[in-house]
Design a protein around this motif. Structure first.
Motif, PDB file in Angstrom:
ATOM      1  N   GLY A   1       0.849  37.683  12.547  1.00 26.46           N
ATOM      2  CA  GLY A   1       0.636  38.661  13.628  1.00 26.46           C
ATOM      3  C   GLY A   1       1.037  38.150  15.005  1.00 26.46           C
ATOM      4  N   LYS A   2       1.922  37.165  15.053  1.00 21.99           N
ATOM      5  CA  LYS A   2       2.306  36.562  16.344  1.00 21.99           C
ATOM      6  C   LYS A   2       2.869  37.608  17.318  1.00 21.99           C
ATOM      7  N   SER A   3       3.764  38.463  16.817  1.00 21.61           N
ATOM      8  CA  SER A   3       4.404  39.440  17.711  1.00 21.61           C
ATOM      9  C   SER A   3       3.401  40.458  18.243  1.00 21.61           C
TER      10      SER A   3
ATOM     11  N   PHE B   1       2.208  31.191  10.423  1.00 21.08           N
ATOM     12  CA  PHE B   1       2.993  31.622   9.267  1.00 21.08           C
ATOM     13  C   PHE B   1       3.500  33.047   9.470  1.00 21.08           C
ATOM     14  N   MET B   2       4.571  33.366   8.761  1.00 17.31           N
ATOM     15  CA  MET B   2       5.082  34.739   8.761  1.00 17.31           C
ATOM     16  C   MET B   2       3.956  35.716   8.438  1.00 17.31           C
ATOM     17  N   GLY B   3       3.885  36.795   9.182  1.00 13.84           N
ATOM     18  CA  GLY B   3       2.872  37.813   8.923  1.00 13.84           C
ATOM     19  C   GLY B   3       1.520  37.502   9.532  1.00 13.84           C
TER      20      GLY B   3
ATOM     21  N   SER C   1      21.071  40.600  12.003  1.00 20.44           N
ATOM     22  CA  SER C   1      19.660  40.540  11.629  1.00 20.44           C
ATOM     23  C   SER C   1      19.326  39.110  11.179  1.00 20.44           C
ATOM     24  N   ILE C   2      18.028  38.803  11.040  1.00 19.92           N
ATOM     25  CA  ILE C   2      17.636  37.459  10.569  1.00 19.92           C
ATOM     26  C   ILE C   2      18.225  37.186   9.169  1.00 19.92           C
ATOM     27  N   PRO C   3      18.090  38.114   8.202  1.00 14.13           N
ATOM     28  CA  PRO C   3      18.716  37.831   6.894  1.00 14.13           C
ATOM     29  C   PRO C   3      20.225  37.622   7.007  1.00 14.13           C
TER      30      PRO C   3
ATOM     31  N   TYR D   1      21.332  25.920  10.352  1.00 11.47           N
ATOM     32  CA  TYR D   1      21.905  26.477  11.579  1.00 11.47           C
ATOM     33  C   TYR D   1      20.839  27.291  12.327  1.00 11.47           C
ATOM     34  N   PHE D   2      20.090  28.103  11.581  1.00 12.73           N
ATOM     35  CA  PHE D   2      19.032  28.922  12.200  1.00 12.73           C
ATOM     36  C   PHE D   2      18.028  28.025  12.917  1.00 12.73           C
ATOM     37  N   ARG D   3      17.655  26.911  12.253  1.00 13.12           N
ATOM     38  CA  ARG D   3      16.682  25.972  12.854  1.00 13.12           C
ATOM     39  C   ARG D   3      17.239  25.350  14.134  1.00 13.12           C
ATOM     40  N   GLN D   4      18.521  25.053  14.111  1.00 13.32           N
ATOM     41  CA  GLN D   4      19.175  24.491  15.300  1.00 13.32           C
ATOM     42  C   GLN D   4      19.133  25.494  16.452  1.00 13.32           C
TER      43      GLN D   4
ATOM     44  N   GLY E   1       9.169  31.874  15.795  1.00 14.66           N
ATOM     45  CA  GLY E   1       9.417  32.087  14.382  1.00 14.66           C
ATOM     46  C   GLY E   1       8.481  31.174  13.588  1.00 14.66           C
ATOM     47  N   GLY E   2       8.107  31.614  12.394  1.00 16.13           N
ATOM     48  CA  GLY E   2       7.112  30.886  11.606  1.00 16.13           C
ATOM     49  C   GLY E   2       7.520  29.471  11.205  1.00 16.13           C
ATOM     50  N   GLY E   3       8.829  29.179  11.238  1.00 14.72           N
ATOM     51  CA  GLY E   3       9.280  27.869  10.789  1.00 14.72           C
ATOM     52  C   GLY E   3       9.532  26.872  11.904  1.00 14.72           C
ATOM     53  N   VAL E   4       9.243  27.269  13.130  1.00 16.65           N
ATOM     54  CA  VAL E   4       9.510  26.408  14.293  1.00 16.65           C
ATOM     55  C   VAL E   4       8.818  25.048  14.178  1.00 16.65           C
TER      56      VAL E   4
ATOM     57  N   ASN F   1      12.789  41.626   5.741  1.00 18.11           N
ATOM     58  CA  ASN F   1      13.494  40.967   6.842  1.00 18.11           C
ATOM     59  C   ASN F   1      13.236  39.459   6.908  1.00 18.11           C
ATOM     60  N   ARG F   2      12.552  38.923   5.894  1.00 11.49           N
ATOM     61  CA  ARG F   2      12.216  37.488   5.922  1.00 11.49           C
ATOM     62  C   ARG F   2      12.784  36.803   4.683  1.00 11.49           C
ATOM     63  N   PRO F   3      13.943  36.191   4.822  1.00  8.89           N
ATOM     64  CA  PRO F   3      14.623  35.615   3.651  1.00  8.89           C
ATOM     65  C   PRO F   3      13.755  34.624   2.884  1.00  8.89           C
ATOM     66  N   LEU F   4      12.897  33.874   3.580  1.00 12.82           N
ATOM     67  CA  LEU F   4      12.132  32.836   2.883  1.00 12.82           C
ATOM     68  C   LEU F   4      10.979  33.407   2.053  1.00 12.82           C
ATOM     69  N   LEU F   5      10.710  34.701   2.225  1.00 13.35           N
ATOM     70  CA  LEU F   5       9.654  35.315   1.403  1.00 13.35           C
ATOM     71  C   LEU F   5      10.219  36.076   0.211  1.00 13.35           C
TER      72      LEU F   5
ATOM     73  N   MET G   1      11.073  35.084  19.788  1.00 15.09           N
ATOM     74  CA  MET G   1      12.189  34.211  19.381  1.00 15.09           C
ATOM     75  C   MET G   1      13.133  34.867  18.377  1.00 15.09           C
ATOM     76  N   ASP G   2      12.570  35.462  17.330  1.00 12.02           N
ATOM     77  CA  ASP G   2      13.443  36.083  16.321  1.00 12.02           C
ATOM     78  C   ASP G   2      14.326  37.153  16.959  1.00 12.02           C
ATOM     79  N   GLU G   3      13.695  37.954  17.816  1.00 15.42           N
ATOM     80  CA  GLU G   3      14.442  39.040  18.450  1.00 15.42           C
ATOM     81  C   GLU G   3      15.548  38.482  19.352  1.00 15.42           C
TER      82      GLU G   3
ATOM     83  N   ALA H   1       2.336  23.855   2.045  1.00 19.75           N
ATOM     84  CA  ALA H   1       3.348  22.857   2.413  1.00 19.75           C
ATOM     85  C   ALA H   1       3.501  22.784   3.933  1.00 19.75           C
ATOM     86  N   ARG H   2       3.259  23.901   4.588  1.00 18.10           N
ATOM     87  CA  ARG H   2       3.475  23.940   6.034  1.00 18.10           C
ATOM     88  C   ARG H   2       2.227  23.614   6.858  1.00 18.10           C
ATOM     89  N   LEU H   3       1.056  23.736   6.219  1.00 16.64           N
ATOM     90  CA  LEU H   3      -0.193  23.585   6.977  1.00 16.64           C
ATOM     91  C   LEU H   3      -0.266  22.318   7.832  1.00 16.64           C
TER      92      LEU H   3
HETATM   93  C1  S3P Z   1      10.627  32.116   9.295  1.00 13.88           C
HETATM   94  C2  S3P Z   1       9.880  33.032   9.975  1.00 13.88           C
HETATM   95  C3  S3P Z   1      10.458  34.261  10.544  1.00 13.88           C
HETATM   96  C4  S3P Z   1      11.931  34.031  10.896  1.00 13.88           C
HETATM   97  C5  S3P Z   1      12.671  33.526   9.698  1.00 13.88           C
HETATM   98  C6  S3P Z   1      12.108  32.205   9.170  1.00 13.88           C
HETATM   99  C7  S3P Z   1       9.949  30.938   8.689  1.00 13.88           C
HETATM  100  O1  S3P Z   1       9.737  34.624  11.718  1.00 13.88           O
HETATM  101  O2  S3P Z   1      12.061  33.150  11.974  1.00 13.88           O
HETATM  102  O3  S3P Z   1      12.629  34.516   8.703  1.00 13.88           O
HETATM  103  O4  S3P Z   1      10.629  29.984   8.288  1.00 13.88           O
HETATM  104  O5  S3P Z   1       8.688  30.950   8.628  1.00 13.88           O
HETATM  105  P1  S3P Z   1       8.272  35.315  11.674  1.00 13.88           P
HETATM  106  O6  S3P Z   1       7.269  34.225  11.546  1.00 13.88           O
HETATM  107  O7  S3P Z   1       8.188  36.007  12.986  1.00 13.88           O
HETATM  108  O8  S3P Z   1       8.254  36.248  10.524  1.00 13.88           O
END
Ligand code: S3P
Length: 180
Positions: free
Chosen positions: A22-24, A18-20, A52-54, A64-67, A87-90, A125-129, A41-43, A144-146
């Motif tokens: 500490g993956k990076s 999940f976002m935050g 930027s991601i937003p 599109y981002f997922r693609q 990225g957390g949504g991969v 920097n994280r639109p979904l949060l 990946m985000d970078e 939902a993601r677990l």
């Molecule tokens: C996302 C996580 C973000 C980034 C985007 C969407 C997600 O990466 O890819 O904001 O859907 O969980 P981090 O997990 O590095 O914050």
């Protein structure tokens, strides 16, 4: 047969979570231990789009981002072994899971909502949060993601109350002991 003996993939290591979680940061610590380059990946997507991601989300939308994430993972198929900070949504796309399973080992960084909130509360920097900076908001998305994280993970490492160095050392030792 272990995966490396099969010769059918190139042994990347994917850090997922999940976002935050500490993956990076963990990727940086682990790269030193494993002596392999990191793909953030985000970078990479920010570099490719010069946005930027937003801005990418706002200009082209989440599908599109997922693609783009899928394309980026696929583009690493013939690369020498890398440590890939995802990225957390991969994990939300089955296609990505299939690719990651073929290409190497996935390590899930598992974090509690409290740990996540502490790390993302000042982040913009994280639109979904956006509008989810509370234990309830984070817990809802995390729950939902677990199942997707669990399905994707070959290894799971808890990050709560631990330093990136401790987490990286545990991952390195688990990778060494398991025959992937
Ligand atoms: C996302 C996580 C973000 C980034 C985007 C969407 C997600 O990466 O890819 O904001 O859907 O969980 P981090 O997990 O590095 O914050």
């Amino acid at each position: 047969m272990n995966k490396s003996a099969s010769g059918s993939f190139n042994s990347h290591i994917f850090l997922i979570g999940f976002m935050g979680a500490g993956k990076s940061t963990v990727a940086q610590a682990l790269a030193g231990l494993l002596q392999r380059p990191v793909v953030e990946m985000d970078e990479s997507l920010v570099q490719i789009h010069q946005k930027s991601i937003p801005e990418i989300f706002a200009a082209y939308g989440e599908p599109y981002f997922r693609q783009q994430e899928t394309q980026l993972i696929a583009s690493l198929q013939n690369e020498t072994p890398k440590l890939i900070s995802c990225g957390g949504g991969v994990v939300m796309r089955q296609e990505n899971l299939t690719l990651m399973k073929q290409m190497g080992t996935t390590v899930l960084l598992s974090a509690s909502p409290a740990t996540i909130l502490e790390r993302v509360k000042e982040d913009t920097n994280r639109p979904l949060l956006h509008n989810r900076k509370s234990i309830e908001g984070i817990s809802e998305l995390l729950e939902a993601r677990l199942p997707h994280y669990q399905k994707a993970a070959d290894l799971v490492v808890s990050v709560d109350n631990r330093t990136p160095q401790e987490i990286a050392a545990e991952i390195a030792s688990l990778l060494e002991r398991k025959e992937f």
